[in-house]
Design a protein around this motif. Structure first.
Motif, PDB file in Angstrom:
ATOM      1  N   GLU A 262      -1.835  -2.334  -7.455  1.00  0.00           N
ATOM      2  CA  GLU A 262      -0.831  -3.106  -6.707  1.00  0.00           C
ATOM      3  C   GLU A 262      -0.365  -2.373  -5.441  1.00  0.00           C
ATOM      4  OE1 GLU A 262       1.459  -0.987 -10.084  1.00  0.00           O
ATOM      5  OE2 GLU A 262      -0.451  -2.061  -9.836  1.00  0.00           O
ATOM      6  N   LEU A 263      -0.698  -1.090  -5.297  1.00  0.00           N
ATOM      7  CA  LEU A 263      -0.341  -0.360  -4.071  1.00  0.00           C
ATOM      8  C   LEU A 263      -1.019  -0.967  -2.846  1.00  0.00           C
ATOM      9  CD1 LEU A 263      -0.430   3.403  -5.191  1.00  0.00           C
ATOM     10  CD2 LEU A 263       1.541   1.892  -5.004  1.00  0.00           C
ATOM     11  N   ILE A 267      -0.468  -2.531   2.196  1.00  0.00           N
ATOM     12  CA  ILE A 267      -1.248  -2.670   3.433  1.00  0.00           C
ATOM     13  C   ILE A 267      -1.662  -4.128   3.653  1.00  0.00           C
ATOM     14  CG2 ILE A 267      -2.065  -0.317   3.795  1.00  0.00           C
ATOM     15  CD1 ILE A 267      -4.545  -1.008   2.140  1.00  0.00           C
ATOM     16  N   ARG A 268      -0.897  -5.031   3.085  1.00  0.00           N
ATOM     17  CA  ARG A 268      -1.165  -6.465   3.247  1.00  0.00           C
ATOM     18  C   ARG A 268      -1.323  -6.801   4.730  1.00  0.00           C
ATOM     19  NH1 ARG A 268      -2.473 -10.905  -0.015  1.00  0.00           N
ATOM     20  NH2 ARG A 268      -0.892 -10.381  -1.572  1.00  0.00           N
ATOM     21  N   GLY A 269      -2.380  -7.527   5.050  1.00  0.00           N
ATOM     22  CA  GLY A 269      -2.671  -7.875   6.439  1.00  0.00           C
ATOM     23  C   GLY A 269      -3.835  -7.088   7.006  1.00  0.00           C
ATOM     24  N   LYS A 270      -4.071  -5.895   6.449  1.00  0.00           N
ATOM     25  CA  LYS A 270      -5.219  -5.094   6.873  1.00  0.00           C
ATOM     26  C   LYS A 270      -6.467  -5.527   6.107  1.00  0.00           C
ATOM     27  CE  LYS A 270      -3.233  -2.061   9.669  1.00  0.00           C
ATOM     28  NZ  LYS A 270      -3.530  -2.092  11.118  1.00  0.00           N
ATOM     29  N   THR A 293     -12.846  -5.370 -10.920  1.00  0.00           N
ATOM     30  CA  THR A 293     -12.079  -4.585  -9.942  1.00  0.00           C
ATOM     31  C   THR A 293     -11.763  -5.425  -8.712  1.00  0.00           C
ATOM     32  OG1 THR A 293     -13.096  -2.514 -10.675  1.00  0.00           O
ATOM     33  CG2 THR A 293     -12.101  -2.504  -8.499  1.00  0.00           C
ATOM     34  N   LEU A 294     -12.746  -6.171  -8.248  1.00  0.00           N
ATOM     35  CA  LEU A 294     -12.551  -7.003  -7.055  1.00  0.00           C
ATOM     36  C   LEU A 294     -11.557  -8.131  -7.306  1.00  0.00           C
ATOM     37  CD1 LEU A 294     -16.249  -7.218  -5.781  1.00  0.00           C
ATOM     38  CD2 LEU A 294     -14.461  -5.612  -5.076  1.00  0.00           C
ATOM     39  N   LYS A 299      -5.668 -10.002  -5.796  1.00  0.00           N
ATOM     40  CA  LYS A 299      -4.256 -10.361  -5.990  1.00  0.00           C
ATOM     41  C   LYS A 299      -3.400  -9.813  -4.842  1.00  0.00           C
ATOM     42  CE  LYS A 299      -4.628 -10.254 -11.058  1.00  0.00           C
ATOM     43  NZ  LYS A 299      -4.182  -9.527 -12.287  1.00  0.00           N
ATOM     44  N   TYR A 300      -3.933  -8.794  -4.139  1.00  0.00           N
ATOM     45  CA  TYR A 300      -3.133  -8.096  -3.133  1.00  0.00           C
ATOM     46  C   TYR A 300      -3.750  -8.083  -1.739  1.00  0.00           C
ATOM     47  CZ  TYR A 300      -1.371  -6.549  -7.612  1.00  0.00           C
ATOM     48  OH  TYR A 300      -0.887  -6.540  -8.898  1.00  0.00           O
ATOM     49  N   VAL A 301      -4.972  -8.621  -1.614  1.00  0.00           N
ATOM     50  CA  VAL A 301      -5.619  -8.684  -0.303  1.00  0.00           C
ATOM     51  C   VAL A 301      -6.330 -10.028  -0.188  1.00  0.00           C
ATOM     52  CG1 VAL A 301      -7.660  -7.452  -1.174  1.00  0.00           C
ATOM     53  CG2 VAL A 301      -7.262  -7.555   1.276  1.00  0.00           C
ATOM     54  N   ASP A 302      -6.228 -10.653   0.977  1.00  0.00           N
ATOM     55  CA  ASP A 302      -6.868 -11.954   1.171  1.00  0.00           C
ATOM     56  C   ASP A 302      -8.384 -11.813   1.099  1.00  0.00           C
ATOM     57  OD1 ASP A 302      -4.339 -12.933   1.563  1.00  0.00           O
ATOM     58  OD2 ASP A 302      -4.443 -12.819   3.757  1.00  0.00           O
ATOM     59  N   ALA A 303      -9.045 -12.822   0.588  1.00  0.00           N
ATOM     60  CA  ALA A 303     -10.497 -12.777   0.358  1.00  0.00           C
ATOM     61  C   ALA A 303     -11.275 -12.465   1.633  1.00  0.00           C
ATOM     62  CB  ALA A 303     -10.970 -14.094  -0.244  1.00  0.00           C
ATOM     63  N   ASP A 304     -10.807 -12.980   2.773  1.00  0.00           N
ATOM     64  CA  ASP A 304     -11.550 -12.747   4.016  1.00  0.00           C
ATOM     65  C   ASP A 304     -11.347 -11.339   4.563  1.00  0.00           C
ATOM     66  OD1 ASP A 304      -8.890 -13.106   4.745  1.00  0.00           O
ATOM     67  OD2 ASP A 304      -9.376 -14.168   6.600  1.00  0.00           O
TER      68      ASP A 304
END
Length: 346
Positions: A262-263, A267-270, A293-294, A299-304
Motif C-alpha cells: 500500500e506504500l 506515489i499515486r500519479g507516477k 503481485t500485479l 489497487k494503488y496504481v492505475d493500469a496505464d
C-alpha cells in the motif's frame, strides 16, 4: 494502441560463461583487447535475444558491457584514482575497497553511448538504459577532494546529465537512475538527493526512472534484510518527495519482500515499475504468483501506469534461472492484461 502493462527488467542479466565467470557478481572479464570488445557486443546481442524470446516489451542491454553498475561509469571519469584505494562502508552495510576522488570530477567523453547506439540498431522495441544515481555514486567512493558528499553528488549530477542527453540522442526511450542509497540515507535523500536527481534529468525529453530496491541477493544484503523486521517501510521516507519530483517512473521491489504494497499509494500519479520477480531466490515464480503481485499493485496504481518488472538485476543468477523468471514475468503480465481487457469489454 499503447501496450498495457509493458514488461521490463530492472537492470543486469547474467553474462555468458565465455565473457565472465557465471553466477558471480562483478566477475572479471575472461577476454582482453579486441576480443573483449567483440565479446561484449556478442553478449549484448544474446541478452537482447533472451529478452525478446521471453516476451519482454521494454528491452535493455542487460548491462553486458559493464562489470559493475556504478564503478564502470566512474572508470571513465577524470578526478578519480582507481590505484589509490580506501576502505569505506557502502550503504552503512558492508566494507569495500573503493577508488578515491583526488580532484575535480569530469567526463572527458561519453561512456555508454556507443553501446546504446548499437542496441538501438538491433531492435525497434522501446529501450531502457540504466545509469548510477548521484548519491549511489558518492557512496561507492572515498571522497578526498570535495569532502562534502553533497558537493560531489551535484558534480556527478551534471556529468550524468551530459551522458543522459547523449543517450537520449542515441535513441534511448527510458533512462533509469539506480539509487539503492535512497533506501538508506533518508535525511540526505530529502535534503539534496532528489534535487540532485532532478539536476541529472534536466532538459531530457525521454522518460526517466529511478530504481530503488533492497539490492542483489548477496549475503551483505540478505543479512541486512533480516534486521529490517516484519515490515520494510523505507519507501515511506522518500516516496512523498519523489511523488512531487519530475521523475516519470519509480521502480521498486515487491515480490517476496516485506514491503507493504500500500506504500505505492504515496506515489499515486507516477508510473510505477513494480518488482514482481524476486532476484534473491532460486525459485522461479509461477505466472500466477506474478499476476497476484500485479493485481495487488493495481489497487494503488492505475493500469496505464503499471510496468511489471524485476526487483533488481539478475547478474548473479544462472542464465537458465533468469530465463525462467523472465518467462514468468511475461506470462504473469499477460494474465492480468487479459483480465483488464475483459473488464473494458464488459
Amino acid at each position: 494502441m499503447k501496450q498495457l502493462l509493458p514488461t521490463s527488467t530492472a537492470g543486469s542479466l547474467p553474462k555468458p560463461s565465455w565473457l565472465a565467470e557465471p553466477e558471480q557478481l562483478w566477475s572479471p572479464w575472461k577476454l582482453q583487447g579486441q576480443e573483449l570488445i567483440d565479446g561484449k557486443t556478442d553478449a549484448l546481442r544474446v541478452s537482447l535475444q533472451e529478452q525478446r524470446r521471453a516476451g519482454i516489451d521494454i528491452v535493455s542491454d542487460g548491462e553486458q558491457t559493464r562489470q559493475h553498475f556504478v564503478t564502470t561509469f566512474i572508470e571513465h571519469l577524470d578526478g578519480v584514482d582507481f590505484e589509490k584505494r580506501e576502505t569505506v562502508k557502502i550503504r552503512d552495510r558492508y566494507e569495500a575497497s573503493v577508488p578515491t576522488v583526488v580532484g575535480p570530477v569530469s567526463r572527458p567523453h561519453s561512456v555508454f553511448v556507443k553501446d546504446a547506439k548499437f542496441l538501438r540498431e538491433q531492435t525497434d522495441q522501446p529501450i531502457k538504459w540504466a545509469l548510477p544515481g548521484p548519491m549511489t555514486m558518492v557512496d561507492t567512493l572515498y571522497n578526498a577532494h570535495y569532502k562534502s558528499r553533497e558537493k560531489l553528488a551535484w558534480e556527478f549530477a551534471k556529468i550524468l546529465n551530459q551522458e543522459a542527453k547523449e543517450l537520449e540522442a542515441a535513441g534511448v526511450d527510458i533512462i533509469q537512475f539506480d539509487e539503492p542509497a535512497f533506501n538508506v540515507f533518508f535525511e540526505e535523500v530529502n535534503a539534496w538527493g532528489i534535487a540532485c536527481l532532478e539536476r541529472a534529468i534536466e532538459g531530457l525529453q525521454c522518460e526517466t526512472a529511478v530504481h530503488i530496491c533492497y539490492g542483489y541477493g548477496i549475503k551483505a544484503n540478505t543479512d541486512w534484510k533480516k534486521t529490517l523486521g516484519s515490515e520494510w517501510r523505507q519507501y515511506e521516507e522518500v516516496f512523498p518527495k519523489l511523488q512531487q519530483s519530475n521523475i516519470d517512473i519509480i521502480s521498486l521491489e515487491c515480490q517476496n519482500s516485506h514491503v507493504p504494497i500500500e506504500l505505492i499509494e504515496l506515489i499515486r500519479g507516477k508510473k510505477v515499475m513494480v518488482g514482481a520477480i524476486d532476484v534473491a531466490s532460486n525459485e522461479i515464480e509461477t505466472p500466477e504468483e506474478v499476476a497476484a503481485t500485479l493485481r495487488e499493485a493495481l489497487k494503488y496504481v492505475d493500469a496505464d501506469k503499471l510496468y511489471p518488472c524485476t526487483n533488481c538485476g539478475m547478474a548473479p543468477l544462472s542464465r537458465e534461472l533468469a530465463r525462467g523468471k523472465l518467462n514468468a514475468l511475461s506470462a504473469g503480465a499477460e494474465i492480468v492484461r487479459k483480465e483488464l481487457v475483459a473488464k473494458l469489454d464488459c
